[in-house]
Design a protein around this motif. Structure first.
Motif, PDB file in Angstrom:
ATOM      1  N   THR A 267      35.058  31.554  35.941  1.00 31.68           N
ATOM      2  CA  THR A 267      35.477  32.876  36.427  1.00 31.68           C
ATOM      3  C   THR A 267      34.334  33.882  36.335  1.00 31.68           C
ATOM      4  O   THR A 267      34.295  34.850  37.105  1.00 31.68           O
ATOM      5  CB  THR A 267      36.696  33.396  35.640  1.00 31.68           C
ATOM      6  N   SER A 273      35.896  40.291  44.277  1.00 27.43           N
ATOM      7  CA  SER A 273      37.142  40.730  43.656  1.00 27.43           C
ATOM      8  C   SER A 273      37.727  41.862  44.483  1.00 27.43           C
ATOM      9  O   SER A 273      37.027  42.494  45.293  1.00 27.43           O
ATOM     10  CB  SER A 273      36.921  41.180  42.208  1.00 27.43           C
ATOM     11  N   TRP A 310      47.356  31.151  37.967  1.00 25.22           N
ATOM     12  CA  TRP A 310      46.801  32.377  38.516  1.00 25.22           C
ATOM     13  C   TRP A 310      47.689  33.043  39.569  1.00 25.22           C
ATOM     14  O   TRP A 310      47.419  34.175  39.956  1.00 25.22           O
ATOM     15  CB  TRP A 310      45.420  32.100  39.111  1.00 25.22           C
ATOM     16  N   LEU A 314      43.784  36.530  39.764  1.00 24.80           N
ATOM     17  CA  LEU A 314      43.568  36.705  38.335  1.00 24.80           C
ATOM     18  C   LEU A 314      43.157  38.147  38.037  1.00 24.80           C
ATOM     19  O   LEU A 314      42.074  38.576  38.446  1.00 24.80           O
ATOM     20  CB  LEU A 314      42.476  35.745  37.855  1.00 24.80           C
ATOM     21  N   CYS A 316      41.648  41.377  36.212  1.00 22.90           N
ATOM     22  CA  CYS A 316      40.503  41.612  35.340  1.00 22.90           C
ATOM     23  C   CYS A 316      40.372  43.105  35.063  1.00 22.90           C
ATOM     24  O   CYS A 316      40.905  43.948  35.798  1.00 22.90           O
ATOM     25  CB  CYS A 316      39.206  41.145  36.014  1.00 22.90           C
ATOM     26  N   PRO A 322      38.307  38.833  32.706  1.00 21.07           N
ATOM     27  CA  PRO A 322      39.697  38.415  32.924  1.00 21.07           C
ATOM     28  C   PRO A 322      40.615  38.904  31.803  1.00 21.07           C
ATOM     29  O   PRO A 322      40.233  38.911  30.625  1.00 21.07           O
ATOM     30  CB  PRO A 322      39.608  36.889  32.948  1.00 21.07           C
TER      31      PRO A 322
END
Length: 396
Positions: A267, A273, A310, A314, A316, A322
């Motif tokens: 990750t 993201s 997930w 996921l 964060c 995370p």
């Protein structure tokens, strides 16, 4: 699209002038992923033909390409037209060609782009030749063709050991408008594995399928210069046999949770993201409601059947760390639900206390291609600050 003029760059991810949801690209992570990929190929004496279907941005592509002119791979003619306009002139259009797209292909070639196409069917080859008779002029060079191979029963392509391979090659050779350039395959079955050793074996299988087909064609008197393979999992976890000439892959600069699930990356190496804002809390269980639904994250569940932890993504912190025990459990069009994974302990303080309305989070995507496709711009992160906006193109 977020206009460049609406942001004061550099800015922080919690800057109120930055609307959410938006697509973040960690430039340092991307650079590390690219360097790793290139090192792995260099050890095998191989070169990349990067697949630009994920990045769809010249600013990103110039960090992948060996030279400003390429070589490159695309999955749509819109991508081919965009990158050709930016000076990329060595392009493989790696999706099966149909005759009604031939005019656009010729437009690109007449403009100086060495665009090759892919086919895997004798009927298509005949139809393409017929269409070419109507569209080609005296000044047009023959259209380079790659024969697509099926190396794992996953999607499409010719049997490398079958009679139809030579039959399609014969149609191409008989045409005044087409020329055989080589063979191409894609190890799609690698995306259904959770075992890195199996993926490494699929890389060998993928390469052997392409080399076998190329050798059969050469033995039958056909030119076969290109022996093209590629998928991000096989390219990074395996090695190819001698005879492979190039490797195509597209997800490797960005990575995603599917690649994490396959053991290709961690990750900490996912460069893409989605920045999202908490817009409320679900009363019955205290779950977070955010403004990133499936329009922002895409509906691709990745390897949900193997790695359900997930969900749709996921969560964060803003620095990309995370959040233990959390996942995007549900998605509506513009609403995402971030909740505690089954079997995880209820955190203290409670989610609604730790993340009040207005809080911002980042969500790592299941599938970089599908998530990035929702956006017109990357917001580029350098040392935690948004330092640039790179426009992306969309369409077919």
């Amino acid at each position: 699209m977020t206009p460049r003029s609406s942001l004061n760059i550099p800015c922080a991810t919690d800057d109120p002038s930055l609307p959410t949801p938006c697509l973040l690209l960690d430039e340092a992570r991307m650079a590390g992923n690219i360097a790793r990929f290139n090192r792995h190929l260099a050890r095998q004496g191989l070169a990349a033909r990067p697949h630009l279907k994920t990045c769809k941005s010249m600013a990103a592509a110039q960090r992948l390409l060996r030279t400003p002119a390429g070589p490159a791979t695309v999955s749509t003619l819109a991508e081919a037209e965009y990158f050709a306009a930016q000076g990329v002139t060595d392009i493989c259009y790696a999706v099966g060609i149909v005759p009604d797209k031939l005019a656009r292909v010729l437009g690109l070639r007449r403009g100086g782009t060495d665009l090759s196409v892919v086919l895997d069917d004798p009927v298509t080859a005949d139809a393409l030749n017929t269409a070419a008779k109507q569209l080609f002029t005296d000044g047009d060079a023959p259209l380079p063709v790659l024969l697509e191979l099926d190396c794992d029963g996953h999607r499409s392509g010719l049997d490398p050991a079958g009679d139809e391979l030579l039959a399609v090659a014969a149609i191409v050779r008989a045409s005044s408008f087409l020329e055989l350039r080589g063979v191409l395959t894609h190890a799609g079955a690698a995306y259904a594995c959770g075992d890195t050793a199996h993926i490494a074996a699929l890389a060998r299988q993928e390469g052997e399928a392409a080399v076998t087909a190329a050798e059969r064609l050469r033995s039958a008197g056909y030119d076969c210069v290109v022996c093209s393979v590629g998928s991000t999992p096989t390219a990074l976890l395996g090695e190819y046999p001698q005879g492979v000439t190039e490797v195509r892959a597209g997800v490797y600069p960005f990575m995603d949770l599917t690649m994490c699930g396959l053991g290709v990356c961690t990750t900490d190496e996912v460069a893409l993201s989605v920045l999202t804002t908490v817009i409320g809390h679900r009363r019955q269980d205290g779950a977070l409601v955010v403004d990133a639904g499936w329009m922002a994250l895409a509906q691709d569940r990745g390897l949900d059947e193997c790695f359900p932890k997930w969900g749709f993504g996921l969560p964060c912190t803003l620095d990309g760390t995370p959040l233990p025990g959390l996942r995007v459990s549900e998605c509506n069009q513009e609403h995402g639900i971030i909740s505690i994974r089954p079997g995880e302990a209820v955190p203290s303080p409670a989610l609604h206390e730790r993340f009040p309305a207005g809080s911002r989070l980042r969500i790592l995507p299941n599938h970089a291609c599908a998530t990035a496709a929702q956006y017109d711009v990357y917001h580029v992160l350098r040392q935690g600050q948004i330092m640039a906006c790179w426009e992306r193109i969309r369409g077919w």
